[in-house]
Each structure stands twice: as structure tokens, then as C-alpha cells.
Design a protein around this motif. Structure first.
Motif, PDB file in Angstrom:
ATOM      1  N   GLU A 165     -26.653   9.909  32.536  1.00 36.26           N
ATOM      2  CA  GLU A 165     -26.718  10.083  33.999  1.00 36.26           C
ATOM      3  C   GLU A 165     -28.162  10.033  34.470  1.00 36.26           C
ATOM      4  N   ASN A 166     -29.042  10.718  33.728  1.00 36.24           N
ATOM      5  CA  ASN A 166     -30.458  10.794  34.094  1.00 36.24           C
ATOM      6  C   ASN A 166     -31.070   9.392  34.073  1.00 36.24           C
ATOM      7  N   PHE A 167     -30.725   8.626  33.043  1.00 28.81           N
ATOM      8  CA  PHE A 167     -31.286   7.280  32.929  1.00 28.81           C
ATOM      9  C   PHE A 167     -30.831   6.420  34.119  1.00 28.81           C
ATOM     10  N   LEU A 168     -29.543   6.476  34.426  1.00 25.48           N
ATOM     11  CA  LEU A 168     -29.041   5.675  35.554  1.00 25.48           C
ATOM     12  C   LEU A 168     -29.662   6.144  36.863  1.00 25.48           C
ATOM     13  N   HIS A 169     -29.826   7.454  37.007  1.00 25.50           N
ATOM     14  CA  HIS A 169     -30.430   7.993  38.232  1.00 25.50           C
ATOM     15  C   HIS A 169     -31.869   7.476  38.391  1.00 25.50           C
ATOM     16  N   MET A 170     -32.623   7.459  37.288  1.00 28.99           N
ATOM     17  CA  MET A 170     -34.022   6.998  37.354  1.00 28.99           C
ATOM     18  C   MET A 170     -34.088   5.492  37.611  1.00 28.99           C
ATOM     19  N   CYS A 171     -33.028   4.783  37.211  1.00 27.08           N
ATOM     20  CA  CYS A 171     -33.018   3.321  37.430  1.00 27.08           C
ATOM     21  C   CYS A 171     -32.583   2.961  38.855  1.00 27.08           C
ATOM     22  N   PHE A 172     -31.596   3.666  39.375  1.00 30.10           N
ATOM     23  CA  PHE A 172     -30.951   3.185  40.603  1.00 30.10           C
ATOM     24  C   PHE A 172     -31.180   4.072  41.832  1.00 30.10           C
TER      25      PHE A 172
END
Ligand code: SDX
Length: 431
Positions: free
Chosen positions: A199-206
Motif C-alpha cells: 500500500e505504501n509503495f502504491l501511495h508513494m507512486c500514485f
């Protein structure tokens, strides 16, 4: 390991015989121990791309290429993608067993609280062109972490090795997301401790500062599964690069940067981006036969990207998992991608073609991953970066395993010299 089994090597010119010990693993091919071959015979073995060479002992990952088996510490990749999480698989690879609740809680905390990068790293990015390939930035920034974290560079201190391992696993998604934001000209998004790793990775990407961003469960579940599928894969090119770099006692940040460099190649991790380019070039199902012929033509450099594997002579089990989740992810995202139809038809036709059947060329992990990542909204240049995010866990775990060996020695292959014999120097006015 040690057995009383031996191989005898005979020098047919002199009649001399040499006895070589055989070592057994838990499963998979046994090995002929040639460590004393040169000392006893004056000969090297010759195996330029290591098709018949075991470079180390390892307990992390077992692959049976003929049966299409992939296991991490004894657990099948299918069971892990069905039941585990990427961070739990990371613990399994690092520590050797699945964690209990307390161990998982502590590991999750340790990784979560290392996700921030030094603020100076933000200016480090400014030195790159916006249109730099994100893998070029990853190579530079990850190697540059050694310039920031001097307190965990002592590779002989187990505690510092553990901190470096946690820092790399925790920071690689942050840096990867920063490469994506930098290319888009969008502001970096800081990690959040209330989100899971995926979730954190997707949040930082999008995410964007202009409005709230809610991570979809479909995307985070798919991301977590993709990271598990890319976590580790025995002694592949990039992992072997990490081990060789580590054998010189280089610091872990430099070693992982060397792994990223090797992974970038289209024959390796760069294939996922190349698959999308290939599918787009083919364009439609009716053009597939033309490209199958190109792939078979020895005079044509074109190869079916995402097909073939040095070890798998059966379907790559990771491709099977990704193929199965393709429909689910695209349906749940409401995405239709004509390239998926081309991919499925290409696989079907290739697997019926004698050239591919005879050479046992099946789809590998890269064949379907790009379609899912594209549907999730990632730019194609980010595909190999995402591979590196998953594989960092494997690289770090393999490096840790090597560093814990009692007999760490520098890796130093020899060669078959085919250059000129001795000759005298000639002055330039006489050449
Ligand atoms: C990864 O090692 C790992 O574990 C890697 C990996 C991991 O998780 O770390 O699994 C990740 O790198 C997967 C592979 C991604 N690469 C690609 O999809 C690129 C396309 N594949 C090929 O470049 C190739 O199959 C390799 C590099 C994957 C494997 O190369 P090998 O083992 O050296 O095999 P080869 O080149 O000797 O090929 C054997 C034969 C040759 O034909 P002949 O000389 O026998 O007539 O098969 C042919 C090749 O020409 N061949 C292909 C082909 N792959 C092999 N022909 C057409 N298309 C292809 N993709």
C-alpha cells in the motif's frame, strides 16, 4: 553434503587418474567438487555462462526447471502467493522460517521505520535529467546510500549487516517511487507508517498532494503478489553479481546497486519492459505468425521477449500465477488491453511450434507481468524498477547468507587465454 561418492577423471594422454568428491544437496543435482582440480591436474574447468556450474551452497530457493518448481525455504511459490505477504516472505528468506506473530510484528516495525530516506537524497535526484531511465537513477541512488548510512557499513558486524538489510528492503520502494515521480515532474510523496508495504509503495507512486489518494485493495493485493513472485530466484545473473561484489567485501549498498545494474539487461529483468514493446510492435493477432518466424530466424536478432529460461524447461510457475491473475486484475480494474489477447494467442501459437517445443521455450515471469503493471498504471520504464523492488529482498538475503559463511573468499574466476603469445615491443616508427 559430503558423501563417499566420487567421480574419476582420466587424462587420456598420460593415463593419470584423478578422484573428485561428489557433494549431495537436500534435493536437485549433486555436484562434483572441483576446488582442487587445478592444483591436482593443472587444468581449469571451462563454463563461460555457467550452464553446468554451482557457484555456492544456498538454503534460500530451490528450482526444478524440468518440473517447473520454485520453492523458498521449502514453501512453494504457489502457496506463498496464495497465503503469505511480501514482507512475510522477506522474513522467510532473511531468517529461514515463517515468523510467528511477535516476530512478524517486530520485523514489520523495523522495516516500516526505515522507509524514509535522508532528505539530502532529494537533491541527489536533481542531478539527473527528468527523462533519465529510472533504472539509471536506481543504480546511482542505491549505490549512493553508502554515502549516507556510515553507521551500518561494517560488514563483519552482524547487527550492522541487519540494519543495512532492513534499510535496503525498507528504502528501495521509497527510492523507486521517487524515480517515478521525478520522471513525471510530480513532487515526491513521503512514506506513511499506517500503510502496508505494498500500500505504501502504491501511495508513494500514485498519490498527489492536491487530493487524498485511497489505495485500492485490488491494486495492493496484486502489487504484493507481484513482489512475492520477484523476490528471489536462486543464482540468476543479478544475484550472482551481488554475490561476486560482496565477495570482495564491498558494502551492501554497493552490492545491491551492482545487482540493479545487472538486472537492467533485456535478457534478464529488462525483459518485462521489452515484452510490452514487442507486443505493441506485433500489434495484432494476425501478425503473430510473421514474428514467430522472425524469432526462429538465426539471421534476425528478434527474440520472443518473455520466452525461454536458462533453468525452466517447463512453464515458469511465476508466469502461471501471473497469467491466472491477469484476467482478475484487469477485470477488477475495469481495464481491457488488446495486448493481452495478442499475448495469449502468441503463447498458444508458440507452444505449438516445433522450434519452441524442441527448445523447451515457455513463457517466463516477464511475459505477463508487464500487462498487469501497465493495467495498474505504471509507465513501462518502471517495470524493471518494480522487478528490482521485489528482488532486493532476495539479493539482500543471498548477500546475508554469503556473509554468514565461515569461509568468505573473494570470487576470482580464471580463463582460457586465446590472445597473442609473447612478442617484443616495436617502436612506432618501425611498425
Ligand atoms: C529472467 O536466471 C533467472 O532465474 C532469471 C529470472 C529471475 O527471476 O532472476 O528468471 C528472470 O531474467 C527471465 C528471463 C527474461 N529474459 C527474456 O525473456 C529474454 C528472452 N529470452 C532469451 O533471451 C533467453 O531465453 C534467456 C536469456 C532467458 C535464456 O538464454 P539461454 O539459457 O542462454 O538460452 P540460449 O540463448 O542458449 O537459447 C537456447 C536456444 C537458442 O537456439 P539454438 O541456438 O539452440 O538454435 O533457444 C533459442 C536460442 O536462439 N531461444 C530463443 C529464445 N530464447 C532462447 N529463440 C527465440 N526467442 C527466445 N526468447
Amino acid at each position: 553434503m559430503k558423501t563417499d561418492k566420487t567421480f574419476t577423471l582420466k587424462n587420456d594422454q598420460t593415463g593419470e587418474e584423478f578422484t573428485l568428491p561428489v557433494l549431495d544437496g537436500v534435493e536437485g543435482p549433486s555436484v562434483i567438487d572441483v576446488r582442487k582440480l587445478y592444483a591436482e591436474t593443472g587444468h581449469f574447468t571451462f563454463d563461460p555462462s555457467y550452464t553446468s556450474t554451482a557457484s555456492c551452497k544456498s538454503r534460500l530457493t530451490f528450482i526444478d526447471g524440468d518440473k517447473g518448481i520454485l520453492r523458498h525455504r521449502g514453501y512453494t511459490i504457489e502457496e506463498l502467493t496464495d497465503n503469505s505477504t511480501f514482507l512475510e516472505v522477506a522474513y522467510l528468506l532473511l531468517e529461514g522460517d515463517l515468523p510467528n506473530k511477535d516476530q512478524m510484528k517486530e520485523f514489520d516495525h523495523n522495516i516500516t521505520y526505515h522507509t524514509l530516506v535522508h532528505e539530502q537524497l532529494h537533491t541527489f535526484f536533481r542531478g539527473f535529467r527528468r527523462d533519465a531511465h529510472p533504472m539509471a537513477i536506481m543504480c546511482g541512488v542505491v549505490g549512493g546510500l553508502a554515502a549516507f548510512y556510515h553507521d551500518s557499513l561494517d560488514i563483519w558486524d552482524p547487527k550492522q549487516r541487519e540494519i543495512s538489510a532492513h534499510r535496503l528492503i525498507a528504502k528501495i520502494p521509497t527510492i523507486a517511487a521517487m524515480t517515478m515521480k521525478y520522471a513525471m515532474g510530480q513532487p515526491f510523496v513521503y512514506p506513511r507508517n499506517d500503510l502496508t508495504y505494498a500500500e505504501n509503495f502504491l501511495h508513494m507512486c500514485f498519490a498527489l498532494p492536491a487530493e487524498p489518494y485511497k489505495v485500492s485493495k485490488t491494486l495492493s493485493d496484486a502489487m504484493d503478489k507481484i513482489l512475492i513472485l520477484h523476490a528471489d530466484h536462486e543464482q540468476n545473473a543479478s544475484t550472482s553479481t551481488v554475490r561476486l561484489a560482496g565477495s570482495s567485501q564491498a558494502n551492501p549498498f554497493a552490492c545491491i546497486s551492482s545487482g540493479i545494474t545487472s538486472l537492467w539487461g533485456p535478457a534478464h529483468g529488462g525483459a518485462n519492459q521489452a515484452v510490452l514493446a514487442m507486443l505493441r510492435e506485433i500489434g495484432s493477432v494476425d501478425r503473430i505468425p510473421e514474428y514467430i518466424e522472425k524469432a526462429k530466424d538465426k539471421d534476425d536478432p528478434f527474440r520472443l521477449m518473455g520466452f525461454g529460461h536458462r533453468v525452466y524447461k517447463n512453464m515458469d510457475p511465476r508466469a502461471g500465477v501471473l497469467k491466472a491473475s491477469c484476467d482478475a486484475v484487469l477485470d477488477e480494474l475495469g481495464v481491457t488491453d488488446p495486448l493481452l489477447a495478442v499475448a495469449r494467442e502468441l503463447e498458444k501459437i508458440a507452444l505449438q511450434d516445433e522450434y519452441f517445443v524442441q527448445r523447451k521455450l515457455f513463457p517466463n515471469v516477464d511475459f505477463y507481468s508487464g500487462i498487469i503493471l501497465k493495467a495498474m498504471g505504471f509507465p513501462e520504464e518502471m517495470f524493471t524498477v518494480l522487478f528490482a523492488v521485489g528482488r532486493t529482498v532476495g539479493w539482500v538475503s543471498q548477500w546475508k547468507e554469503m556473509m554468514e559463511e565461515q569461509s568468505l573468499r573473494i570470487g576470482r574466476p580464471r580463463q582460457l587465454y586465446t590472445g597473442p603469445a609473447k612478442r617484443d615491443y616495436v617502436d612506432i616508427d618501425k611498425r
